[in-house]
Design an enzyme around this catalytic site. Structure first.
Site, PDB file in Angstrom:
ATOM      1  N   SER A   1     143.235  10.746  -6.645  1.00 26.88           N
ATOM      2  CA  SER A   1     143.878  11.644  -5.684  1.00 26.88           C
ATOM      3  C   SER A   1     145.360  11.709  -6.029  1.00 26.88           C
ATOM      4  O   SER A   1     145.938  10.742  -6.529  1.00 26.88           O
ATOM      5  CB  SER A   1     143.687  11.090  -4.283  1.00 26.88           C
ATOM      6  OG  SER A   1     144.705  11.545  -3.429  1.00 26.88           O
TER       7      SER A   1
ATOM      8  N   LYS B   1     141.987   6.183  -4.201  1.00 24.28           N
ATOM      9  CA  LYS B   1     140.805   7.049  -4.238  1.00 24.28           C
ATOM     10  C   LYS B   1     140.129   7.101  -5.610  1.00 24.28           C
ATOM     11  O   LYS B   1     140.787   7.112  -6.636  1.00 24.28           O
ATOM     12  CB  LYS B   1     141.178   8.483  -3.834  1.00 24.28           C
ATOM     13  CG  LYS B   1     141.511   8.675  -2.377  1.00 24.28           C
ATOM     14  CD  LYS B   1     140.382   8.289  -1.423  1.00 24.28           C
ATOM     15  CE  LYS B   1     139.229   9.263  -1.442  1.00 24.28           C
ATOM     16  NZ  LYS B   1     139.614  10.578  -0.947  1.00 24.28           N
TER      17      LYS B   1
ATOM     18  N   GLU C   1     130.256  16.583  -7.236  1.00 23.30           N
ATOM     19  CA  GLU C   1     130.671  17.577  -6.232  1.00 23.30           C
ATOM     20  C   GLU C   1     130.743  18.970  -6.847  1.00 23.30           C
ATOM     21  O   GLU C   1     130.349  19.969  -6.242  1.00 23.30           O
ATOM     22  CB  GLU C   1     132.043  17.226  -5.653  1.00 23.30           C
ATOM     23  CG  GLU C   1     132.019  16.072  -4.673  1.00 23.30           C
ATOM     24  CD  GLU C   1     133.428  15.682  -4.244  1.00 23.30           C
ATOM     25  OE1 GLU C   1     134.123  16.511  -3.642  1.00 23.30           O
ATOM     26  OE2 GLU C   1     133.846  14.544  -4.533  1.00 23.30           O
TER      27      GLU C   1
END
Ligand code: ARG
Length: 472
Positions: free
Chosen positions: A292, A298, A305
């Site tokens: 991130s 993260k 995704e």
């Protein structure tokens, strides 16, 4: 209008190509020229276009439309063009509209008047239909080999996890103990059907339109079976009108691709869930995850995704093609030019998503302890307890009720089922539960009992993998 391809020259100052405008009294409007051109995207068909032209020319010589010297000039000229394109020196021209006219024009530049004979008994309508079919056929072959690779990777991962216990879900609630290997083989089945669908679709793709010409056939009496054989087609399109207008094969291909991506998307959704801190069932390789820009901790599952996300656009392309065809009268209409961009994007997207999974799957790591602990919660052996009561002679509905009461008691005291005493397990409505119950309440015992074709017992999973390997 943006033209992404920088190798395309601006339109000719002399207006549109004279050769197609004999009946017109003015040059094509500049905007219309760009608006109607497809060369920015259909140049992707150059190889198929050249192969189709070579076969067509060979056939023309066999029916004496060309002599053998002319045929040789055409074949050599076409080869030179292919080399120029592949060498990056070919000048694509928007004023020549599409891949077909660009190549034909260059052929005439290279070999002169003989080049003008190539289009005898042919139209761009049967030419483009042939090119797309050849392109989709090659794409299918490539996609099938990727699918086979992915199936192999899945079978390997399933084998490593034939004994790995995890909760099986319904309604995303822990339902019954299963093995991770069994779960992976469910994905194998979906992907296997996807591969079968492409293979089946290939038969209908692999039919030759050439010979249909614009729509009605041609008086040169082409030897269509000969052209089909030269290009590796299994047969010829039976009806000339259908040959130039049919895009079923493209729709079918996109439908098969959309379903395949829908499967991959479901699978990716599980990867996203399972790699979250909340599940922590699997760990994805770092090199397939991203960070991130603000939260240093993260590790985002961007690849699954994105596969999930790309499924949407492929489903959209399928609807585009269906809508493209739904109101077209016979035979060819310019609408059909709009088939290419969705189709090409479906090919590329499916191929990329397969490549991503081929890289990802062998590196998925199962967090076996976490999976086991999760299976231990949620009373996943409750059905085994009911089956135990049935074996002791109780009707299944009564057994369901006895177990329901035991689960209620255990849940209210936050204890696992196997913690309950014999009296607590029996409750008010049973007296058949005895000491031997505890071994069937174990997770290994539970999966071991599903030892039948299609069941989750490790022994069955291993046999399923063996059968699967023989199919790949
Ligand atoms: N670029 C056209 C297409 O993709 C080729 C066929 C053009 N035929 C025609 N009659 N204008 O469909």
């Amino acid at each position: 209008m943006d033209n992404p391809n920088s190798t395309i020259a601006p339109q000719s100052p002399h207006g549109a190509e004279g050769s197609l405008r004999g009946r017109f009294s003015e040059a094509t409007d500049e905007f219309v020229q760009v608006f109607t051109a497809s060369v920015s995207f259909d140049q992707r068909l150059y190889k198929e276009d050249i192969a189709g032209s070579k076969a067509h020319a060979t056939m023309l010589q066999s029916i004496s439309v060309l002599d053998s010297d002319e045929l040789n000039q055409i074949l050599q000229g076409l080869q030179t063009i292919q080399d120029e394109i592949e060498g990056g020196v070919f000048q694509w021209r928007v004023d020549l509209e599409d891949v077909h006219m660009n190549i034909e024009h260059r052929l005439i530049e290279l070999i002169g008047d003989t080049g003008k004979k190539l289009h005898t008994g042919r139209s761009r309508n049967d030419q483009v239909a042939t090119d797309i079919r050849l392109h989709v056929r090659a794409a299918i072959d490539q996609l099938i080999s990727q699918q086979s690779q992915l199936l192999g990777a899945l079978a390997d991962l399933a084998e490593t996890n034939a004994d790995t216990i995890m909760p099986g879900f319904t309604h995303l609630q822990a339902a019954q103990p299963i093995t991770f290997g069994h779960h992976l083989m469910a994905w194998f089945e979906m992907l296997r059907r996807d591969r079968e669908r492409l293979l089946d679709c290939r038969k209908r793709v692999n039919q030759l339109p050439l010979g249909a010409a614009a729509l009605a056939g041609t008086p040169y009496l082409p030897n269509r079976p000969m052209v089909a054989e030269l290009l590796g087609f299994e047969g010829v399109c039976e009806n000339s009108l259908d040959a130039v207008s049919d895009r079923d094969f493209a729709i079918e291909f996109c439908a098969a691709a959309a379903l395949s991506l829908t499967h991959m998307s479901r699978w990716c959704e599980e990867m996203v869930l399972w790699s979250s801190q909340q599940f922590n069932f699997i760990t994805l390789p770092d090199r397939f995850c991203t960070g991130s820009s603000i939260m240093p901790q993260k590790k985002n599952p961007d690849v699954p995704e994105l596969i999930r996300g790309k499924t949407g656009r492929v489903n959209g392309h399928l609807i585009s093609l269906l809508t493209l065809m739904k109101s077209q009268p016979l035979a060819y209409n310019k609408d059909n030019q709009e088939d290419k961009e969705p189709l090409f994007d479906v090919i590329d997207t499916l191929s990329d998503c397969l490549t991503a999974l081929i890289g990802l799957v062998p590196n998925i790591q199962a967090n076996k302890d976490v999976m086991l602990a999760a299976t231990d919660q949620g009373f996943t052996t409750a059905t085994d307890l009911a089956d135990y009561l049935v074996r002791k002679g109780m009707p299944f509905r009564d057994a369901h009720d006895v177990v329901g009461r035991a689960v209620q008691l255990a849940a209210s005291q936050n204890r696992p089922l196997e913690d309950l005493s014999i009296e607590e397990l029996n409750g008010p409505n049973s007296n058949v539960i005895e000491e031997d119950v505890y071994q069937i309440l174990t997770l290994q015992g539970s999966v071991g009992t599903r030892d039948h074709l299609g069941g989750t017992a490790p022994n069955q999973v291993r046999q399923a993998i063996q059968r699967a390997r023989a199919m790949i």
